[in-house]
Design a protein around this motif. Structure first.
Motif: not given
Length: 464
Positions: A66, A69-70, A72-74, A76-77, A131, A138, A413, A416
């Protein structure tokens, strides 16, 4: 701005300049390459230090997945807002802010756990910092693409995007041994201090030296003409209300917020969905290498931390070579009369076929053979990574950064999905075999995306 107006402007801009031995656009490319190397070192640093961080802070394998992946969550957003801000404010200001902020976050990671805290608290803080790193990084790749669109003729853009895209491999090749050594000798915290200092120095350099082609003090009139006549959209970052025209005749409107109609047309365009799909697949391969690959070598193959740092550099070096080869081959095909579609797709297909060989590692016992196959697969992944070149070829000028950000959002994505799926798979099966076939399948998915893409040409929207 008409050509009649542009000529005096070029003359005024270049009145105090002389012809340069090294064109300024190549120095610009060198600068964004170096920044992107540090960018990828920042985002990939946890993969090398991960085992030490996990041991010191008490994280489980799934929790580590996790954390991987943190980012990539942000990331992407942050893509779509970042793209809109780039189209609104331009690359110079947005890149400077992005670089400074992600550097401060990287420095912050070095402080996690200095005061004894429960595992879940340390996990939450570190997840939050990773994140934030994703949010602040980004705009970086869309900004790279925007700079390449402004500064390079179409026939050089494949090479330009290949160079900055290959920084991801060079970052691993350069920093994996350095990070492994610093972690082994001084502890993982000093890795993030070192990366933070580098980032702050680059932020200052970017702000002091970078500018748009027409205003850059080092650009000669001859180089400006070469860029414009070759299709470079030099006015892409001009201030609001000035607009301009690129060498391919595409009108570049002033920066203004995107309207719903333009966004709807972008998402209704089939070639872009092919780009999104193939970029997702390519990034799944990338995220395996910058997250779980060092852990695989350490826990799956029994290498020491120092050995991991050096062995992880081998596929990265070949990925770097493949990334450069793909861009240079593509541009060479264009110069020899191949269509833009063939010049971009032929290297991509060849590279993705090679990338699928990563699945064979699950059938091998020899670490030497496994590293050799990984190296071949990563070389292929580098050759086939022409998504940014294709995006600069087809994006409509009035929304170039938005399209680049959208592509990057869909692509990441994978950042993530891939780390989390591999984390659960390894924990459930006790090995990396299924995970390796999962990664290999994305080479096939990239080929599907290339087929969906169809003919590659710049998208234009008629005035409503």
């Amino acid at each position: 701005m008409s050509e009649t107006d542009a000529a005096p402007a070029r003359a005024r801009a270049g009145s105090s300049r002389t012809r340069r031995v090294v064109p300024t656009r190549y120095l610009v490319l060198g600068l964004i390459f170096i920044i992107t190397v540090v960018n990828y070192a920042d985002r990939g640093s946890l993969s090398i230090t991960g085992s030490s961080v996990q041991r010191d802070l008490g994280f489980s394998t799934v929790q580590l997945g996790y954390l991987f992946s943190a980012f990539s969550w942000a990331y992407v957003l942050g893509q779509l807002p970042g793209g809109v801000l780039l189209d609104r404010f331009g690359a110079r200001r947005m890149y400077a802010a992005s670089l400074a902020l992600w550097t401060l976050v990287t420095l912050g990671v070095s402080l996690v756990g200095l005061v004894t805290t429960p595992v879940l608290v340390a996990l939450t803080i570190l997840f939050g910092l990773r994140f934030a790193l994703g949010i602040f990084e980004s705009p970086a790749f869309p900004a790279n693409a925007r700079v390449a669109t402004m500064w390079f003729p179409t026939a050089e853009r494949g090479r330009a995007t290949a160079v900055f895209n290959s920084a991801q491999y060079f970052a691993t090749a350069l920093f994996a041994p350095i990070i492994g050594w610093i972690t082994h000798e001084f502890g993982w915290r000093w890795v993030f201090v070192m990366l933070g200092v580098l980032g702050l120095l680059l932020a200052v350099l970017w702000l002091r030296w970078m500018d748009v082609p027409r205003r850059h003090r080092r650009v000669s009139p001859a180089e400006l003409d070469t860029i414009i006549e070759g299709g470079g959209l030099v006015d892409l970052d001009h201030s609001a209300g000035e607009g301009g025209r690129g060498g391919d005749g595409a009108v570049v409107p002033s920066r203004a917020p995107l309207n719903r109609a333009t966004v709807a047309r972008i998402f209704a365009t089939r070639p872009l969905w092919g780009v999104y799909l193939s970029q997702y697949a390519i990034n799944a391969l990338t995220y395996f290498f910058i997250t779980w690959f060092p852990v695989y070598l350490l826990k799956g193959r029994g290498l020491s931390l120092l050995e991991v740092g050096f062995v992880a550099a081998l596929p990265a070096l070949c990925g770097f070579a493949g990334g450069l080869a793909g861009g240079f081959i593509s541009d060479a095909m264009l110069r020899r009369g191949w269509s833009l579609t063939a010049a971009r797709k032929v290297p991509s297909v060849f590279g993705m076929v090679l990338a699928t060989t990563i699945g064979l590692c699950s059938l091998l016992d020899s670490t030497t053979l496994i590293v050799a196959v990984m190296t071949l697969a990563f070389f292929g992944k580098g050759v086939g990574s022409l998504g940014w070149a294709i995006t600069t070829d087809i994006a409509p000028p009035e929304a170039s950064s938005f399209v680049g950000s959208t592509m990057n959002a869909f692509g990441n994505v994978a950042g993530i999905v891939t780390p989390i799926v591999i984390g659960y798979t390894v924990q459930a099966t006790g090995s990396f075999n299924v995970a390796l076939w999962f990664v290999a399948a994305h080479g096939v998915l990239a080929l599907v995306g290339l087929a969906v893409m169809g003919t590659i040409r710049r998208i234009t929207f008629d005035a409503p």
